[in-house]
Design a protein around this motif. Sequence first.
Motif, PDB file in Angstrom:
ATOM      1  N   ASP A  48       0.755  -1.120   0.012  1.00  0.00           N
ATOM      2  CA  ASP A  48      -0.009   0.017  -0.008  1.00  0.00           C
ATOM      3  C   ASP A  48       0.942   1.194  -0.009  1.00  0.00           C
ATOM      4  OD1 ASP A  48      -2.402  -1.429   0.180  1.00  0.00           O
ATOM      5  OD2 ASP A  48      -2.447  -1.273   2.114  1.00  0.00           O
ATOM      6  N   ASN A  49       2.017   1.222   0.667  1.00  0.00           N
ATOM      7  CA  ASN A  49       2.915   2.423   0.896  1.00  0.00           C
ATOM      8  C   ASN A  49       3.563   2.716  -0.516  1.00  0.00           C
ATOM      9  OD1 ASN A  49       1.888   2.589   3.489  1.00  0.00           O
ATOM     10  ND2 ASN A  49       3.555   1.628   4.297  1.00  0.00           N
ATOM     11  N   LEU A  50       3.976   1.509  -1.037  1.00  0.00           N
ATOM     12  CA  LEU A  50       4.502   1.809  -2.255  1.00  0.00           C
ATOM     13  C   LEU A  50       3.633   2.396  -3.471  1.00  0.00           C
ATOM     14  CD1 LEU A  50       6.653  -1.492  -2.627  1.00  0.00           C
ATOM     15  CD2 LEU A  50       7.276   0.775  -2.547  1.00  0.00           C
ATOM     16  N   LEU A  51       2.536   1.841  -3.266  1.00  0.00           N
ATOM     17  CA  LEU A  51       1.419   2.306  -4.478  1.00  0.00           C
ATOM     18  C   LEU A  51       1.172   3.957  -4.097  1.00  0.00           C
ATOM     19  CD1 LEU A  51      -1.233  -0.441  -4.366  1.00  0.00           C
ATOM     20  CD2 LEU A  51       0.076   0.553  -6.355  1.00  0.00           C
ATOM     21  N   ASP A  52       1.235   4.314  -2.767  1.00  0.00           N
ATOM     22  CA  ASP A  52       1.118   5.534  -2.479  1.00  0.00           C
ATOM     23  C   ASP A  52       2.066   6.556  -2.696  1.00  0.00           C
ATOM     24  OD1 ASP A  52      -0.998   6.761  -0.631  1.00  0.00           O
ATOM     25  OD2 ASP A  52       0.676   7.534   0.888  1.00  0.00           O
ATOM     26  N   LEU A  53       3.290   6.039  -2.726  1.00  0.00           N
ATOM     27  CA  LEU A  53       4.565   6.761  -3.326  1.00  0.00           C
ATOM     28  C   LEU A  53       4.286   6.956  -4.864  1.00  0.00           C
ATOM     29  CD1 LEU A  53       7.820   4.938  -1.836  1.00  0.00           C
ATOM     30  CD2 LEU A  53       7.011   7.482  -1.396  1.00  0.00           C
ATOM     31  N   ALA A  54       3.956   5.876  -5.515  1.00  0.00           N
ATOM     32  CA  ALA A  54       3.677   6.023  -7.000  1.00  0.00           C
ATOM     33  C   ALA A  54       2.588   7.086  -7.300  1.00  0.00           C
ATOM     34  CB  ALA A  54       3.283   4.738  -7.566  1.00  0.00           C
ATOM     35  N   ALA A  55       1.689   7.225  -6.646  1.00  0.00           N
ATOM     36  CA  ALA A  55       0.555   8.006  -6.820  1.00  0.00           C
ATOM     37  C   ALA A  55       1.003   9.444  -6.324  1.00  0.00           C
ATOM     38  CB  ALA A  55      -0.430   7.883  -5.840  1.00  0.00           C
ATOM     39  N   VAL A  57       4.107  10.700  -7.443  1.00  0.00           N
ATOM     40  CA  VAL A  57       4.961  11.185  -8.365  1.00  0.00           C
ATOM     41  C   VAL A  57       4.249  11.130  -9.687  1.00  0.00           C
ATOM     42  CG1 VAL A  57       6.964  10.470  -7.071  1.00  0.00           C
ATOM     43  CG2 VAL A  57       6.156   8.807  -8.695  1.00  0.00           C
ATOM     44  N   SER A  58       2.909  10.465  -9.776  1.00  0.00           N
ATOM     45  CA  SER A  58       2.435  10.104 -11.304  1.00  0.00           C
ATOM     46  C   SER A  58       0.864  10.056 -10.953  1.00  0.00           C
ATOM     47  CB  SER A  58       3.133   9.257 -12.011  1.00  0.00           C
ATOM     48  OG  SER A  58       2.145   8.748 -13.216  1.00  0.00           O
ATOM     49  N   LYS A  59       0.211  10.650 -11.701  1.00  0.00           N
ATOM     50  CA  LYS A  59      -1.203  10.499 -11.890  1.00  0.00           C
ATOM     51  C   LYS A  59      -1.438   9.336 -12.237  1.00  0.00           C
ATOM     52  CE  LYS A  59      -3.755  15.016 -11.891  1.00  0.00           C
ATOM     53  NZ  LYS A  59      -2.606  15.594 -12.137  1.00  0.00           N
ATOM     54  N   ASN A  60      -0.900   8.734 -13.329  1.00  0.00           N
ATOM     55  CA  ASN A  60      -1.188   7.703 -14.165  1.00  0.00           C
ATOM     56  C   ASN A  60       0.213   6.562 -14.234  1.00  0.00           C
ATOM     57  OD1 ASN A  60      -2.640   5.872 -15.418  1.00  0.00           O
ATOM     58  ND2 ASN A  60      -3.078   7.044 -17.118  1.00  0.00           N
ATOM     59  N   PRO A  61       0.512   6.218 -13.081  1.00  0.00           N
ATOM     60  CA  PRO A  61       1.867   5.361 -13.363  1.00  0.00           C
ATOM     61  C   PRO A  61       1.774   4.329 -14.168  1.00  0.00           C
ATOM     62  CG  PRO A  61       1.106   5.095 -10.714  1.00  0.00           C
ATOM     63  CD  PRO A  61      -0.070   6.038 -11.867  1.00  0.00           C
ATOM     64  N   PRO A  62       2.938   4.063 -15.245  1.00  0.00           N
ATOM     65  CA  PRO A  62       2.531   3.007 -16.043  1.00  0.00           C
ATOM     66  C   PRO A  62       2.762   1.844 -15.229  1.00  0.00           C
ATOM     67  CG  PRO A  62       4.651   4.748 -16.695  1.00  0.00           C
ATOM     68  CD  PRO A  62       3.864   4.969 -15.378  1.00  0.00           C
ATOM     69  N   GLU A  63       2.123   0.776 -15.876  1.00  0.00           N
ATOM     70  CA  GLU A  63       1.820  -0.638 -14.989  1.00  0.00           C
ATOM     71  C   GLU A  63       3.111  -1.397 -14.939  1.00  0.00           C
ATOM     72  OE1 GLU A  63      -1.707  -2.335 -16.970  1.00  0.00           O
ATOM     73  OE2 GLU A  63      -2.987  -1.464 -15.157  1.00  0.00           O
TER      74      GLU A  63
END
Length: 411
Positions: A48-55, A57-63
């Motif tokens: 969850d924390n990693l997903l949070d970090l991704a969010a 830095v990017s609105k739509n992180p590449p999968e």
Amino acid sequence: MALIVQKYGGSSVADPERIRRVAQRVVKTRKAGHQVVVVVSALGDTTDNLLDLAAQVSKNPPERELDMLLSTGEQVSAALLAMAIGSHGMKAISLNGPQVGIVTDRAHTQARIQAVNVDRIHRALSKGTIVIVTGFQGMTPDQEITTLGRGGSDLTAVALAKALSAKICEIYTDVEGVYTADPRIVPNARKLPTISYDEMLELASLGAQVMQARSMEMAKKYEVPLHVRSSFSRRTGTIISKEVKAMEEVVVSGVSLQKDEAKVTICDVPDRPGIAATIFTRISDVNINVDMIVQNISRTGFTDVSFTVGRLQLGKALKVARRVAAEVKAGRVAHDEGVAKVSVVGLGMRSRSGIAAKMFQALAKESVNIDMISTSEIKISCIIRKDQAARAVKALHDAFGLDKLGVRRKR
Ligand code: ASP
Ligand code: MG
């Protein structure tokens, strides 16, 4: 001597103290003479924390990059566990998905396992080494790292247990097994000593957060025996196995609740052949999983069509619904997020009548209104108001006498 696969969930390896405790349990199993392959989830809320970090830095992180990121979580716990086991003077090695050779398709963040290569694991086991495998990940044929969907470590464990012909696949978690209902809602819920794959599959997809639904599908397909148990106690948990005759004696073995549902209604849909096909083709074209569908009887040549989707997909579903409503010349589109789904599941339903009536009576007695109903061979589900959900679950648990089933919970 047996080959045992043990999977430890995030809460079982949440901190160094717990990792040391898991190491002790693994060492004990090894010392009892068994070969052990361990699958680990990431520490606590890491994913969850990693997903949070991704969010952030990017609105739509590449999968693809999400998979690069998320797969690191399990690598941390696997390496730490290998070190902790090593400090007991035992040989242990951690391997990530690509190192093992867990081959998946290219569906980043939701990849499916296509093949499991167990050569390296066998080589290590034959030298007496304990093998720790990162859960939740694999690699495509062109060397891209993939993840297997949330809760995917269960799938890794089941796939390895199958590929290694393990005697048992133990799923360690923070609850003592599979319960007749969520003990947080129903305090007198009972632990079930056994449950069939089919029931567990229904319960998993219905939101009983015990095992990832996909992993249950695989376990059922290959008849991988599972034991869901707590990493915080020594007590036996729940055995999930193929159906045996005695299981049919139990009419209802569990009540589950799914709160993340939303309902969409397309009003005044012309009642003609092909309209439902158009509507649901458009919806499935954008990869939305529709759960229940209800179409009212039309009296005037028009009807209302309602369906439910996961709440996270509501936005997307509404967009398509509005578009297709215009296309088929239907009326407005309404939606409702205040709904929940309660379900009763049990093998014994197949051979007994009156179960639906009993369910509806129990809900009526609590003044719970039923909005939609769906049934399968071993399940009846009702969409109701979310704020009445806990009451409904308790009432159904009582009505079907589930407090007398299984094993009383130790507190
Ligand atoms: N760490 C991943 C998740 O949180 C996979 C798992 O725990 O099974 O979804
Ligand atoms: Mg899990």
